[in-house]
Design an enzyme around this catalytic site. Structure first.
Site, PDB file in Angstrom:
ATOM      1  N   LYS A 116       6.541 -12.607   8.114  1.00  0.00           N
ATOM      2  CA  LYS A 116       7.187 -12.034   6.925  1.00  0.00           C
ATOM      3  C   LYS A 116       6.845 -12.782   5.635  1.00  0.00           C
ATOM      4  O   LYS A 116       6.755 -12.190   4.570  1.00  0.00           O
ATOM      5  CB  LYS A 116       8.705 -12.020   7.118  1.00  0.00           C
ATOM      6  CG  LYS A 116       9.144 -11.132   8.279  1.00  0.00           C
ATOM      7  CD  LYS A 116       9.923  -9.931   7.795  1.00  0.00           C
ATOM      8  CE  LYS A 116       9.994  -8.830   8.827  1.00  0.00           C
ATOM      9  NZ  LYS A 116      10.522  -9.215  10.120  1.00  0.00           N
ATOM     10  N   GLU A 138      16.093  -5.946   1.182  1.00  0.00           N
ATOM     11  CA  GLU A 138      16.941  -5.503   2.280  1.00  0.00           C
ATOM     12  C   GLU A 138      16.597  -6.393   3.476  1.00  0.00           C
ATOM     13  O   GLU A 138      15.479  -6.933   3.551  1.00  0.00           O
ATOM     14  CB  GLU A 138      16.654  -4.040   2.619  1.00  0.00           C
ATOM     15  CG  GLU A 138      15.446  -3.787   3.546  1.00  0.00           C
ATOM     16  CD  GLU A 138      14.087  -4.220   2.976  1.00  0.00           C
ATOM     17  OE1 GLU A 138      13.980  -4.367   1.748  1.00  0.00           O
ATOM     18  OE2 GLU A 138      13.153  -4.419   3.772  1.00  0.00           O
ATOM     19  N   SER A 180       4.149 -12.283  16.556  1.00  0.00           N
ATOM     20  CA  SER A 180       4.665 -12.113  15.197  1.00  0.00           C
ATOM     21  C   SER A 180       5.700 -13.139  14.764  1.00  0.00           C
ATOM     22  O   SER A 180       5.826 -13.419  13.583  1.00  0.00           O
ATOM     23  CB  SER A 180       5.235 -10.696  15.026  1.00  0.00           C
ATOM     24  OG  SER A 180       6.239 -10.438  15.979  1.00  0.00           O
TER      25      SER A 180
END
Ligand SMILES: *Cc1c(COP(=O)(O)O)cnc(C)c1O
Length: 422
Positions: free
Chosen positions: A111, A133, A400
């Site tokens: 991220k 968000e 990830s």
């Protein structure tokens, strides 16, 4: 291309001449937002197009990724996992498994690649405040981190239900100086938090940039987030050539909104020998409300400003979703994935909570890496897939994120609290 796979000067695929409408991926994508947001999206589109052609933007980003995020992340061989697969496979079968270690990036997942890039864009647009968000809180933490690093005010919208389940990430965001708003509308989860963030942006576009967390939403977000995450694929390509002297035969990534998958797939889209697999969350069953398999079970529709696949009922009402992994728990998916599904370039599959939990334990105990529950869905798929491939072949899993955030939930699901979680 430089050593760590970052292009010296980026090639603008954004304005590819083959693509008639740059806001679309085939039939999907577009801009379906209230009038008040059109101006902000156009400003963002221009700012990104400019940054894209500006070497200084990429230089600053490259430097941040190297010195702050810790890139390049390694591509490492999963030797014991490969042995496990070969021990179950037929003679001569069992591809070598490799792990692209996004879990080793700062804040523990991919991220941060996106949030650092978008905060740099926010600064170029002279915005003093960012909003985001968040579902599990991973994107919120990554946004709060980037905002702290560059001195921007940060407010994060999070469903009250998610905030309860992921208390630690709420605390973490506040420690980083962000304000967290708990959203109590609807199902009190990611979809509702996204609605609130968009509402905030409508009244604050003057000084605020909305840092969207995946390859979803109206143009230009899916393109921006894909480009910022494509560092994963570019590094993987260079590292594959160095490690095993050819391209991977298969790449497997989990798909929530689809940003880690798009990030690793994009570089290989034109390399037809590389098979690409996206794995959605099958939850506890295929009944509506008990999974988040948007591409597998959903249908085309509009959600959060874009035309893509959506989990919806016959009246177009967005469905409730479930997954053991909060990061996959979303009733939409990036429009480019809908396009890749339609063209057949990427194969999309589904793995259940139970399969993800087994894969979580297998990765932990065979490689000493506790993966995120999201990632565990990709691992479950990869283990079976590798068993059908030849030994000379290579399969890359996009790892990830790390699973620290999930240990308590896994212990609970396995009924292991108070005992050794195995
Ligand atoms: C958020 C998250 C995902 C899902 O998001 P994508 O946009 O589909 O990548 C997957 N893995 C981890 C570790 C995450 O934090």
């Amino acid at each position: 291309m430089t050593d760590n796979g970052v292009p010296a000067a980026a090639e603008p695929q954004v304005e590819s001449s083959q693509q008639a409408d740059p806001t679309r991926f085939g039939a999907f994508g577009g801009v379906f937002v209230p009038e008040t947001l059109i101006g902000a999206l156009e400003q963002l589109d221009r700012a990104f197009a400019q940054a894209y052609r500006d070497d200084r933007f990429w230089e600053e980003l490259r430097e941040m990724l190297r010195t702050y995020v810790g890139r390049p992340t390694p591509l490492c061989p999963a030797e014991r996992l490969t042995s496990f697969v070969r021990s179950r496979a037929r003679q001569g079968k069992g591809a070598a498994i490799w792990l692209k270690r996004e879990d080793l990036a700062h804040t523990g997942a991919h991220k941060i690649n996106n949030t650092i890039g978008q905060v740099l864009l926010a600064k170029r647009m002279e915005k003093s405040r960012v909003i985001a968000e968040t579902g599990a809180g991973q994107h919120g933490v990554a946004t709060a981190t980037a905002a702290a690093r560059f001195g921007l005010a940060c407010e994060v919208y999070m469903g009250a239900e998610d905030a309860r389940r992921q208390r630690l990430n709420v605390v973490r965001m506040r420690m980083l100086g962000a304000e967290v708003h708990e959203v109590t509308t609807g199902s009190k989860t990611l979809k509702d938090a996204t609605n609130e963030a968009m509402r905030d942006w409508m009244s604050s576009v003057e000084n605020t940039h909305y840092v969207l967390g995946s390859v979803v939403g109206p143009h230009p977000f899916p393109t921006i987030v894909r480009e910022l995450q494509s560092i994963i694929g570019r590094e993987t390509k260079g590292q594959s050539l160095r490690s095993f002297s050819k391209l991977p035969d298969a790449i497997v990534a989990c798909v929530g909104g689809g940003s880690n998958a798009a990030g690793i797939f994009t570089t290989f889209i034109d390399d037809e020998s590389v098979k690409l697999y996206g794995v959605e969350a099958g939850g506890t069953s295929s009944e509506i409300g008990q999974h988040a398999a948007t591409l597998a079970v959903g249908s085309p529709g509009i959600l959060h400003g874009a035309y893509s696949y959506v989990l919806q009922d016959e009246f177009g009402q967005t469905s409730d979703v479930h997954s053991c992994s909060a990061g996959l728990d979303y009733p939409g998916v990036g429009p480019e994935h809908a396009h890749w599904k339609e063209t057949g370039r990427v194969t999309y599959t589904v793995r259940t909570d139970a399969q993800a939990l087994d894969a979580f334990s297998l990765m932990s105990q065979s490689e000493g890496i506790i993966p995120a529950l999201e990632t565990a869905h990709a691992i479950a798929e990869a283990i079976d897939l590798a068993g059908t491939m030849d030994r000379e072949q290579n399969l890359v899993i996009c790892l990830s994120g790390r699973g620290d955030k999930d240990v308590e939930e896994v212990a609970r699901l396995k009924g292991m609290l108070g005992e050794a979680a195995r």
